[in-house]
Scaffold this active site. Structure first.
Site, PDB file in Angstrom:
ATOM      1  N   GLU A 277     -10.655 -20.789  21.696  1.00 48.23           N
ATOM      2  CA  GLU A 277     -10.354 -20.500  20.304  1.00 48.23           C
ATOM      3  C   GLU A 277     -10.276 -21.783  19.465  1.00 48.23           C
ATOM      4  O   GLU A 277      -9.569 -22.728  19.801  1.00 48.23           O
ATOM      5  CB  GLU A 277      -9.025 -19.743  20.215  1.00 48.23           C
ATOM      6  CG  GLU A 277      -8.539 -19.484  18.806  1.00 48.23           C
ATOM      7  CD  GLU A 277      -9.498 -18.633  17.992  1.00 48.23           C
ATOM      8  OE1 GLU A 277      -9.724 -18.976  16.810  1.00 48.23           O
ATOM      9  OE2 GLU A 277     -10.018 -17.647  18.530  1.00 48.23           O
ATOM     10  N   THR A 321     -14.304 -15.516  14.692  1.00 49.77           N
ATOM     11  CA  THR A 321     -14.313 -15.272  16.135  1.00 49.77           C
ATOM     12  C   THR A 321     -15.229 -14.116  16.504  1.00 49.77           C
ATOM     13  O   THR A 321     -15.971 -14.179  17.490  1.00 49.77           O
ATOM     14  CB  THR A 321     -12.885 -14.995  16.632  1.00 49.77           C
ATOM     15  OG1 THR A 321     -12.097 -16.169  16.472  1.00 49.77           O
ATOM     16  CG2 THR A 321     -12.880 -14.588  18.093  1.00 49.77           C
ATOM     17  N   HIS A 438      -5.021 -21.573  17.856  1.00 50.17           N
ATOM     18  CA  HIS A 438      -5.397 -20.897  16.610  1.00 50.17           C
ATOM     19  C   HIS A 438      -4.419 -21.318  15.520  1.00 50.17           C
ATOM     20  O   HIS A 438      -3.222 -21.443  15.765  1.00 50.17           O
ATOM     21  CB  HIS A 438      -5.368 -19.381  16.807  1.00 50.17           C
ATOM     22  CG  HIS A 438      -6.031 -18.605  15.711  1.00 50.17           C
ATOM     23  ND1 HIS A 438      -5.517 -18.538  14.428  1.00 50.17           N
ATOM     24  CD2 HIS A 438      -7.162 -17.857  15.702  1.00 50.17           C
ATOM     25  CE1 HIS A 438      -6.310 -17.791  13.678  1.00 50.17           C
ATOM     26  NE2 HIS A 438      -7.317 -17.364  14.423  1.00 50.17           N
ATOM     27  N   ASP A 497     -15.488 -21.259  19.730  1.00 50.04           N
ATOM     28  CA  ASP A 497     -16.038 -20.192  18.891  1.00 50.04           C
ATOM     29  C   ASP A 497     -16.335 -20.643  17.467  1.00 50.04           C
ATOM     30  O   ASP A 497     -17.311 -20.237  16.861  1.00 50.04           O
ATOM     31  CB  ASP A 497     -15.122 -18.965  18.891  1.00 50.04           C
ATOM     32  CG  ASP A 497     -13.733 -19.253  18.328  1.00 50.04           C
ATOM     33  OD1 ASP A 497     -13.342 -20.436  18.264  1.00 50.04           O
ATOM     34  OD2 ASP A 497     -13.026 -18.289  17.972  1.00 50.04           O
ATOM     35  N   HIS A 498     -15.469 -21.496  16.905  1.00 50.84           N
ATOM     36  CA  HIS A 498     -15.691 -21.986  15.542  1.00 50.84           C
ATOM     37  C   HIS A 498     -14.785 -23.187  15.302  1.00 50.84           C
ATOM     38  O   HIS A 498     -14.010 -23.586  16.175  1.00 50.84           O
ATOM     39  CB  HIS A 498     -15.440 -20.889  14.503  1.00 50.84           C
ATOM     40  CG  HIS A 498     -14.079 -20.248  14.604  1.00 50.84           C
ATOM     41  ND1 HIS A 498     -12.923 -20.879  14.186  1.00 50.84           N
ATOM     42  CD2 HIS A 498     -13.688 -19.029  15.067  1.00 50.84           C
ATOM     43  CE1 HIS A 498     -11.890 -20.093  14.394  1.00 50.84           C
ATOM     44  NE2 HIS A 498     -12.314 -18.965  14.930  1.00 50.84           N
TER      45      HIS A 498
END
Length: 753
Positions: A277, A321, A438, A497-498
């Site tokens: 994440e 996500t 996150h 993911d990002h």
């Protein structure tokens, strides 16, 4: 006071006020006792209190516009009844499915009712409140009706109950209906404004149906879902099989044949994907006060059995996500606005990794995520993708010190996932989603003693701490894989993911990267979109690969490693290991990166210097123009494919479209254990191969939450424990007989390891 009460009983606006109050009270009770809306701060609790009012006042207030008193009262009553029916239907549906009813669900109401069990339909004390006014009114009219039969026979005047209320036959003041509507709309607009402040892009990104209900209410959610459904159906009604031809022509000409050195090297291996994440590439190799942020990943990248990519970019849009997951699973892009998972995931046809692996190579497939299954509409989209099992929130232990905003802490998540991994039939494809790293990156000193980065931005400082924590969790997981023997038969892929730090925060981290804040440009922001892609397998030819690529390229790369050719599938990505791979990375906003240049809003930057590329040759300009057209085309075609659901018109040879209706995630554990039991000695699960002995005791973690509670790793939570009993088997994750206590306590067994 008496005068006010009399007005409520005898005036038209008083009657409408009573209806609004009753609906508001019922809705609040449902919010508190029926729906798990996850309010976390005072503003969210305020929104829960006021969001039923706006739409209730507007809708019930429509009766104020009708001049004839009887019709006005009937209209308001009918609207009230319909809103109550909507509320009660959602309560019953939520009890069974932990989700809210969509328009498609309502249109298929027969199937929805068939899916409700006796548990969800059985009467509960609160149901007397939801149905109370109807029971009282209908019961009274029934009693009075029987009495009136006698009165009619005796030629007496009939009497009906009025509950102290009188129909107001006076004409309504001309301004009152409009004023009622304005008040309702004003409350709704305030609700919208506060919701947007607390959760930006609430409707455009469509995180979760629960979020919309929490912020706006059931009525607005239903209207929003109806509008979205109509729009989607209109787009799809215009599509036909001919619309698929251009897309097939593009993807087949875009196909990159596999690299012979790597093709099939992981054939028959378990595939374990770990979703990192918000994890960015710059974290690898970075130090704060002399300490490595990611010491384990740094060592893994240097391992001879590890293949990593240092020019690998995230390509997500508003779906963040969920966009990354979509690209991983389908090799198609996310939508230009909103989340594909949330918008189209329930009904679209996909040719996705789970279904491909299951149908071509006999893989069992599962997702493991410690958060709400409905977030990003995962509980529905995963079915459409073809996953066999989804182990979401209920399958993990939860407590205040274990939870993150979107799941549970990574050390706990990875540790607990092993009790499900070991029961999957091999080969399996398992995706594990981490959540600790996150935003807002909150972590306790007990979880991480990593030094502060020393910037003026607390979020940036904490980002390194949570990344370090995730790295430590990965080390523990890999240690387990090797000790249990699972590592030897698996290929493990990890990807970010990002981005974790937005462009607004990049300048705060610039000095830590050896850059001057004043010199930071859009080029630097684009380079920060790099995320890790790390593939590890015993015997894999490793090294750091400098190929430029993105998340849409992952699926063909993995499938080729597993020995599955992708030519017949509709994929917009290319195998990163192929010599035919075109090093062109498209971003969702139509910017792009090539091996030599980065193009942002039409501005060209030289990758080697980061400076604006002036005086480009005519040949280079023409090539970049072709690249831009290619980027525009593939994004446009991907959008058309998904928005019009065109894969329903094309099925590759040997592939069967997924029947999502046949998949039930609510009994994932039961299904896994039942299959294992039915196969007996033919079972290929690790549990069976280990002579029906669990490997979870091999897992070692320093997570403080598990100090003295190691059984959280080995035992199933009470919420799903009943599934082990339903199999008729004594199998559990670590012992032959278990009994559940509660989610926050250890499950004791009659015989322990």
């Amino acid at each position: 006071m008496k005068y006010r009460l009399k007005q409520l009983r005898t005036s038209r606006w008083g009657f409408f006020t009573i209806l609004v109050f009753l609906l508001w009270a019922k809705t609040l009770l449902a919010y508190v006792f029926e729906f798990n809306l996850g309010a976390e701060d005072p503003l969210q609790y305020l929104l829960l209190a006021i969001n039923p009012l706006g739409t209730s006042i507007v809708l019930i207030g429509l009766g104020m516009y009708i001049r004839k008193p009887k019709r006005a009262y009937i209209t308001a009553s009918v609207i009230y009844i319909l809103l109550c029916v909507l509320l009660i239907a959602n309560i019953l549906y939520y009890r069974e499915f932990t989700d809210f009813m969509t328009i498609n669900t309502m249109l298929g109401s027969t199937k929805s009712v068939q899916g409700l069990t006796a548990g969800s339909l059985s009467l509960r004390p609160l149901d007397l409140v939801y149905f109370g006014d109807f029971i009282i009114i209908l019961g009274s009219y029934l009693v009075y009706g029987l009495l009136n039969i006698m009165r009619f026979v005796n030629h007496q005047q009939l009497i009906w109950p009025h509950f102290g209320c009188q129909m107001d036959r006076r004409p309504v003041a001309y301004h009152r209906p409009l004023a009622t509507t304005v008040i309702g709309l004003a409350i709704f607009m305030v609700t919208m404004a506060l919701s947007e402040a607390n959760r930006p892009q609430l409707l455009t990104r469509t995180f979760d149906r629960t979020y919309i209900v929490k912020y706006l209410g059931l009525g607005p959610f239903t209207v929003y879902d109806a509008m979205k459904t109509v729009r989607t159906n209109q787009v799809r009604s215009q599509a036909d099989s001919a619309s698929m031809d251009k897309i097939l022509s593009y993807t087949q000409s875009h196909y990159a044949s596999p690299n012979a050195t790597y093709y099939g090297t992981a054939k028959g291996k378990n595939l374990i994907v770990i979703h990192l994440e918000s994890f960015q590439q710059f974290l690898l190799g970075m130090k704060i006060d002399g300490q490595e942020v990611t010491p384990f990943l740094n060592s893994l990248v240097k391992d001879d059995n590890t293949l990593s990519f240092d020019n690998f970019f995230n390509q997500v849009g508003q779906g963040k996500t969920s966009d990354a997951e979509n690209m991983l699973e389908t090799s198609t892009f996310g939508l230009s606005t909103g989340s594909l998972f949330a918008t189209l995931g329930t009904d679209n046809t996909f040719q996705a990794a789970p279904a491909i692996l299951n149908q071509t190579a006999g893989y069992s497939t599962a997702v493991m995520h410690g958060g709400s299954g409905s977030f990003w509409n995962r509980d529905n989209t995963y079915k459409s993708l073809g996953y066999n099992y989804f182990f979401s929130g209920d399958y993990y232990y939860h407590s205040a010190d274990m939870n993150t905003q979107y799941g549970i802490k990574d050390k706990l998540m990875l540790a607990e996932s092993t009790k499900y991994l070991e029961h999957l039939q091999q080969p399996f494809y398992s995706k594990i989603i981490t959540t600790s790293n996150h935003i807002p990156y909150t972590i306790t000193d007990e979880d991480s003693d990593f030094p502060d980065a020393g910037t003026d931005d607390t979020t940036v400082n904490n980002y390194f701490k949570t990344a370090h924590y995730l790295d430590a969790a990965l080390k523990e997981f890999f240690t387990y894989l090797k000790k249990s023997g699972l590592y030897d038969n698996s290929i493990i892929m990890m990807y970010g993911d990002h981005y974790g730090l937005s462009n607004e925060r990049n300048k705060a981290v610039a000095p830590l990267l050896g850059k001057n804040t004043s010199d930071w440009t859009s080029f630097d922001d684009a380079q920060m979109q790099r995320v890790p892609l790390i593939i590890n397998m015993k015997g894999l030819k490793g090294g750091v690969n400098h190929t430029y690529g993105g998340e849409v390229d992952v699926l063909p790369t993995l499938l080729h490693l597993l020995g599955i050719d992708t030519k017949s599938y509709v994929e917009f990505g290319q195998d990163l290991l192929s010599t035919q791979h075109q090093q062109l990375v498209a971003f969702r906003d139509r910017d792009f990166v090539t091996q030599r240049y980065t193009v942002i809003n039409g501005q060209v930057y030289d990758n080697s210097t980061g400076a604006v590329a002036d005086n480009l040759s005519a040949e280079t300009t023409a090539r970049l123009n072709r690249d831009q057209k290619k980027v525009n085309k593939e994004l446009r075609l991907s959008d058309r494919l998904n928005q019009q659901n065109l894969l329903r018109f094309y099925t590759p040879a040997g592939f069967t479209p997924v029947n999502s209706k046949s998949i039930d995630f609510t009994t994932s554990l039961q299904q896994v254990l039942q299959l294992e039991q039915n196969r007996g000695s033919a079972s290929t699960s690790m549990y069976t191969e280990n002579n029906d002995q669990s490997t979870t005791s091999d897992y070692k973690t320093d997570a403080p939450e598990l100090d003295g509670h190691e059984s959280y790793i080995t035992k199933f939570p009470a919420a799903v424990q009943k599934q082990t009993n339903s199999t008729g088997s004594s199998v559990s994750s670590s012992s032959s007989s278990t009994s559940a206590t509660s989610d926050s306590s250890i499950l004791e067994s009659d015989s322990s390891n």
